[in-house]
Scaffold this motif. Sequence first.
Motif, PDB file in Angstrom:
ATOM      1  N   ASP A   6       0.875  -1.373  -0.108  1.00 55.14           N
ATOM      2  CA  ASP A   6       0.148   0.072  -0.003  1.00 55.14           C
ATOM      3  C   ASP A   6       0.936   1.345  -0.070  1.00 55.14           C
ATOM      4  OD1 ASP A   6      -2.446  -1.139  -0.027  1.00 55.14           O
ATOM      5  OD2 ASP A   6      -2.797  -1.084   2.292  1.00 55.14           O
ATOM      6  N   ILE A   7       1.993   1.151   0.728  1.00 58.81           N
ATOM      7  CA  ILE A   7       2.842   2.589   0.882  1.00 58.81           C
ATOM      8  C   ILE A   7       3.843   2.493  -0.057  1.00 58.81           C
ATOM      9  CG2 ILE A   7       4.122   3.822   2.553  1.00 58.81           C
ATOM     10  CD1 ILE A   7       1.128   3.073   3.622  1.00 58.81           C
ATOM     11  N   ARG A   8       3.589   3.197  -1.094  1.00 56.49           N
ATOM     12  CA  ARG A   8       4.641   3.329  -2.152  1.00 56.49           C
ATOM     13  C   ARG A   8       5.165   4.755  -2.435  1.00 56.49           C
ATOM     14  NH1 ARG A   8       1.572   1.260  -7.654  1.00 56.49           N
ATOM     15  NH2 ARG A   8       3.597   2.292  -8.309  1.00 56.49           N
ATOM     16  N   ASN A   9       6.544   4.909  -3.152  1.00 56.68           N
ATOM     17  CA  ASN A   9       6.709   6.101  -3.339  1.00 56.68           C
ATOM     18  C   ASN A   9       7.164   6.191  -4.649  1.00 56.68           C
ATOM     19  OD1 ASN A   9       7.893   5.165  -0.744  1.00 56.68           O
ATOM     20  ND2 ASN A   9       7.399   7.214  -0.606  1.00 56.68           N
ATOM     21  N   ASP A  10       6.902   5.218  -5.766  1.00 56.20           N
ATOM     22  CA  ASP A  10       7.200   5.274  -7.016  1.00 56.20           C
ATOM     23  C   ASP A  10       5.860   5.351  -8.186  1.00 56.20           C
ATOM     24  OD1 ASP A  10       6.093   2.998  -6.473  1.00 56.20           O
ATOM     25  OD2 ASP A  10       7.503   1.536  -7.121  1.00 56.20           O
ATOM     26  N   TRP A  11       5.085   6.133  -7.661  1.00 54.18           N
ATOM     27  CA  TRP A  11       3.862   6.089  -8.592  1.00 54.18           C
ATOM     28  C   TRP A  11       4.231   6.715  -9.846  1.00 54.18           C
ATOM     29  CZ3 TRP A  11      -0.576   3.821  -7.515  1.00 54.18           C
ATOM     30  CH2 TRP A  11      -0.852   3.309  -6.397  1.00 54.18           C
ATOM     31  N   THR A  12       3.528   6.396 -11.154  1.00 55.06           N
ATOM     32  CA  THR A  12       3.601   6.861 -12.286  1.00 55.06           C
ATOM     33  C   THR A  12       2.490   7.446 -12.560  1.00 55.06           C
ATOM     34  OG1 THR A  12       2.792   5.175 -13.684  1.00 55.06           O
ATOM     35  CG2 THR A  12       5.103   5.178 -13.134  1.00 55.06           C
ATOM     36  N   ARG A  13       2.624   8.988 -13.508  1.00 54.83           N
ATOM     37  CA  ARG A  13       1.539   9.596 -13.769  1.00 54.83           C
ATOM     38  C   ARG A  13       0.477   8.824 -14.344  1.00 54.83           C
ATOM     39  NH1 ARG A  13       1.017  15.506 -14.558  1.00 54.83           N
ATOM     40  NH2 ARG A  13       3.337  15.679 -13.776  1.00 54.83           N
ATOM     41  N   LYS A  14       1.141   7.974 -15.113  1.00 56.91           N
ATOM     42  CA  LYS A  14      -0.089   6.943 -15.975  1.00 56.91           C
ATOM     43  C   LYS A  14      -0.815   6.196 -14.958  1.00 56.91           C
ATOM     44  CE  LYS A  14       0.164   3.990 -20.032  1.00 56.91           C
ATOM     45  NZ  LYS A  14       0.537   2.769 -20.121  1.00 56.91           N
ATOM     46  N   GLU A  15      -0.159   5.680 -14.016  1.00 56.42           N
ATOM     47  CA  GLU A  15      -0.806   4.756 -12.821  1.00 56.42           C
ATOM     48  C   GLU A  15      -2.042   5.786 -12.209  1.00 56.42           C
ATOM     49  OE1 GLU A  15       1.746   1.805 -10.872  1.00 56.42           O
ATOM     50  OE2 GLU A  15       2.650   3.607 -10.719  1.00 56.42           O
ATOM     51  N   LEU A  27     -13.583   3.394  -7.892  1.00 56.18           N
ATOM     52  CA  LEU A  27     -12.701   4.345  -7.242  1.00 56.18           C
ATOM     53  C   LEU A  27     -12.938   4.354  -5.820  1.00 56.18           C
ATOM     54  CD1 LEU A  27      -9.964   6.046  -7.318  1.00 56.18           C
ATOM     55  CD2 LEU A  27     -11.563   8.028  -7.968  1.00 56.18           C
ATOM     56  N   LEU A  28     -14.147   4.845  -5.542  1.00 63.34           N
ATOM     57  CA  LEU A  28     -14.733   5.186  -4.056  1.00 63.34           C
ATOM     58  C   LEU A  28     -14.502   3.779  -3.313  1.00 63.34           C
ATOM     59  CD1 LEU A  28     -15.135   7.943  -5.007  1.00 63.34           C
ATOM     60  CD2 LEU A  28     -17.279   7.755  -3.336  1.00 63.34           C
ATOM     61  N   PHE A  29     -14.771   2.472  -3.881  1.00 62.77           N
ATOM     62  CA  PHE A  29     -14.744   1.527  -3.022  1.00 62.77           C
ATOM     63  C   PHE A  29     -13.277   1.008  -2.581  1.00 62.77           C
ATOM     64  CE2 PHE A  29     -14.352  -3.333  -2.733  1.00 62.77           C
ATOM     65  CZ  PHE A  29     -15.157  -3.481  -1.775  1.00 62.77           C
ATOM     66  N   GLN A  30     -12.483   1.369  -3.715  1.00 65.66           N
ATOM     67  CA  GLN A  30     -10.942   1.050  -3.625  1.00 65.66           C
ATOM     68  C   GLN A  30     -10.573   2.008  -2.248  1.00 65.66           C
ATOM     69  OE1 GLN A  30      -8.675   0.699  -7.002  1.00 65.66           O
ATOM     70  NE2 GLN A  30      -6.697   1.132  -6.026  1.00 65.66           N
ATOM     71  N   ALA A  31     -10.872   3.362  -2.506  1.00 65.90           N
ATOM     72  CA  ALA A  31     -10.407   4.371  -1.465  1.00 65.90           C
ATOM     73  C   ALA A  31     -10.908   4.045  -0.130  1.00 65.90           C
ATOM     74  CB  ALA A  31     -11.041   5.613  -1.721  1.00 65.90           C
ATOM     75  N   GLN A  32     -12.035   3.486   0.036  1.00 67.15           N
ATOM     76  CA  GLN A  32     -12.511   3.350   1.333  1.00 67.15           C
ATOM     77  C   GLN A  32     -12.274   2.096   1.711  1.00 67.15           C
ATOM     78  OE1 GLN A  32     -15.445   3.479   4.652  1.00 67.15           O
ATOM     79  NE2 GLN A  32     -14.900   5.159   3.404  1.00 67.15           N
ATOM     80  N   THR A  33     -11.843   1.178   0.877  1.00 67.09           N
ATOM     81  CA  THR A  33     -11.191  -0.318   1.845  1.00 67.09           C
ATOM     82  C   THR A  33      -9.800   0.177   2.089  1.00 67.09           C
ATOM     83  OG1 THR A  33     -12.316  -1.424  -0.184  1.00 67.09           O
ATOM     84  CG2 THR A  33     -10.447  -2.530   0.718  1.00 67.09           C
ATOM     85  N   ARG A 255      -6.100   9.530  -0.836  1.00 64.85           N
ATOM     86  CA  ARG A 255      -6.408   8.325   0.018  1.00 64.85           C
ATOM     87  C   ARG A 255      -5.807   7.077  -0.468  1.00 64.85           C
ATOM     88  NH1 ARG A 255      -5.504   8.164   3.932  1.00 64.85           N
ATOM     89  NH2 ARG A 255      -7.021   9.507   4.818  1.00 64.85           N
ATOM     90  N   ILE A 256      -5.692   6.631  -1.846  1.00 64.47           N
ATOM     91  CA  ILE A 256      -5.140   5.499  -2.137  1.00 64.47           C
ATOM     92  C   ILE A 256      -3.598   5.610  -2.193  1.00 64.47           C
ATOM     93  CG2 ILE A 256      -4.970   4.104  -4.246  1.00 64.47           C
ATOM     94  CD1 ILE A 256      -8.146   4.688  -4.750  1.00 64.47           C
ATOM     95  N   LEU A 257      -2.910   6.769  -2.578  1.00 63.25           N
ATOM     96  CA  LEU A 257      -1.932   6.813  -2.660  1.00 63.25           C
ATOM     97  C   LEU A 257      -1.201   7.231  -1.410  1.00 63.25           C
ATOM     98  CD1 LEU A 257      -1.276   9.282  -5.774  1.00 63.25           C
ATOM     99  CD2 LEU A 257      -1.699   6.767  -5.765  1.00 63.25           C
ATOM    100  N   MET A 258      -1.746   7.738  -0.517  1.00 61.86           N
ATOM    101  CA  MET A 258      -0.958   8.135   0.706  1.00 61.86           C
ATOM    102  C   MET A 258      -1.979   7.607   2.155  1.00 61.86           C
ATOM    103  SD  MET A 258       0.160  11.810  -0.247  1.00 61.86           S
ATOM    104  CE  MET A 258      -1.272  12.243  -1.389  1.00 61.86           C
ATOM    105  N   PRO A 259      -2.029   6.173   2.080  1.00 60.85           N
ATOM    106  CA  PRO A 259      -3.092   5.417   3.028  1.00 60.85           C
ATOM    107  C   PRO A 259      -2.924   5.775   4.483  1.00 60.85           C
ATOM    108  CG  PRO A 259      -1.796   3.900   1.522  1.00 60.85           C
ATOM    109  CD  PRO A 259      -1.299   5.146   1.383  1.00 60.85           C
ATOM    110  N   LYS A 260      -1.473   6.226   4.893  1.00 59.22           N
ATOM    111  CA  LYS A 260      -1.282   6.517   6.510  1.00 59.22           C
ATOM    112  C   LYS A 260      -1.562   7.846   6.892  1.00 59.22           C
ATOM    113  CE  LYS A 260       2.313   4.307   7.177  1.00 59.22           C
ATOM    114  NZ  LYS A 260       3.616   3.525   7.987  1.00 59.22           N
TER     115      LYS A 260
END
Length: 351
Positions: A6-15, A27-33, A255-260
């Motif tokens: 979940d905790i990454r620092n290598d996100w591409t713009r495309k992703e 999107l909302l389901f993934q974010a809420q999860t 929320r998805i990119l920065m879960p904590k």
Amino acid sequence: MHLVEDIRNDWTRKEILALFELPFNDLLFQAQTVHRRYFDPNTVQISTLCSVKTGACPEDCAYCPQSARYDTGLEREKLMAVDKVIEEAKAAKAGGATRFCMGAAWRSPKAKDMSYVVDMVKGVKALGMETCMTLGMLTEAQAQQLSHAGLDYYNHNLDTSPEYYGDIITTRTYQDRLDTLDNVRNAGMKVCSGGIVGMGEEASDRAGLLQQLANMSVHPESVPINMLVKVAGTPLENEKDLDPFDFIRTIAVARILMPKSHVRLSAGRESMNEQMQALAFFAGANSIFYGEKLLTTPNPKKNKDMALLNRLGISPEAYHAGESDEVLEASLNDDLKKAQTDKYFYDASSS
Ligand code: SAM
Ligand code: DTB
Ligand code: SF4
């Protein structure tokens, strides 16, 4: 359950753009999860803002009512007296805030200002609140000084993507902002950094802003997502409205990119209806500014906010810095106690 991936620092713009392009419900389901893996979904952190130095700022940020370059009718004010700031912080604590955020309309603090802001930090901290400041750019030495005074958070926003940035601000560079954030992090303070949406940017700029934040070696602990407050006299006063769903998408992707991180549903709530705010909480926002004013523009009334949180079954997050739950319980503010006993039952005639 904490998932390492979940905790990454290598996100591409495309992703990131692919997340923005998901069907809304996916999107909302993934974010809420993701949100539920790291946070109690029914708790929101509460901060109150205080403008300790208002207006006459030399910078040219196109959104800002405090820039001296635009005629927004704002009255300039000198640096507030330290005891006045502490009075305001006491009132904010009594009103339910656990963090007090002090903002100044400066490019950066001057040497002569530092002893006053240091005293503000010490005084607010002594009340048992978390402290946050946003004073513009900081040198390494200034960041150290604030950290030693006990400042918990420093807010400095990237505002938008590196590509769109030059359309919004010309008086300081993107790199200047990244340098300040490095100074804050290296001085041991927590980082509060986010941006503004609805400034005429593209989805790829919203993705670019979040990419910059999410690819920092340590994610900002606090990520304010502001919806542009259009202020007459600023260059962005007639900007067209952002699709509200694109605002919610921005929260969900943050929320998805920065879960904590705490993602703050920041400026702009005054122009959002309650359903939209509820959707923002569902998308993973778990912090708000509470109190009738942001820095210079209106924010929802306190009782309206408490009523909304109650209707949604959301409780304010407690502040645990060395205080036992009993002490916290005992100091539970007046508004909150009232809100919790009255339950602020929904009154359709008042909304
Ligand atoms: N002068 C300091 C600085 O810019 O670093 C601190 C105060 S400044 C007002 C803090 C942040 O408020 C800005 O970076 C921007 O993200 C946000 N902000 C200012 N005006 C806004 C507006 N009209 N709508 C939404 N956000 C705004
Ligand atoms: C942040 O991201 N938003 C706050 C805080 N950090 C300092 C400021 C919002 C200001 C909105 C316009 C105003 O009230 O002047
Ligand atoms: Fe000044 Fe900050 Fe406003 Fe920019 S955002 S004009 S730096 S107060």
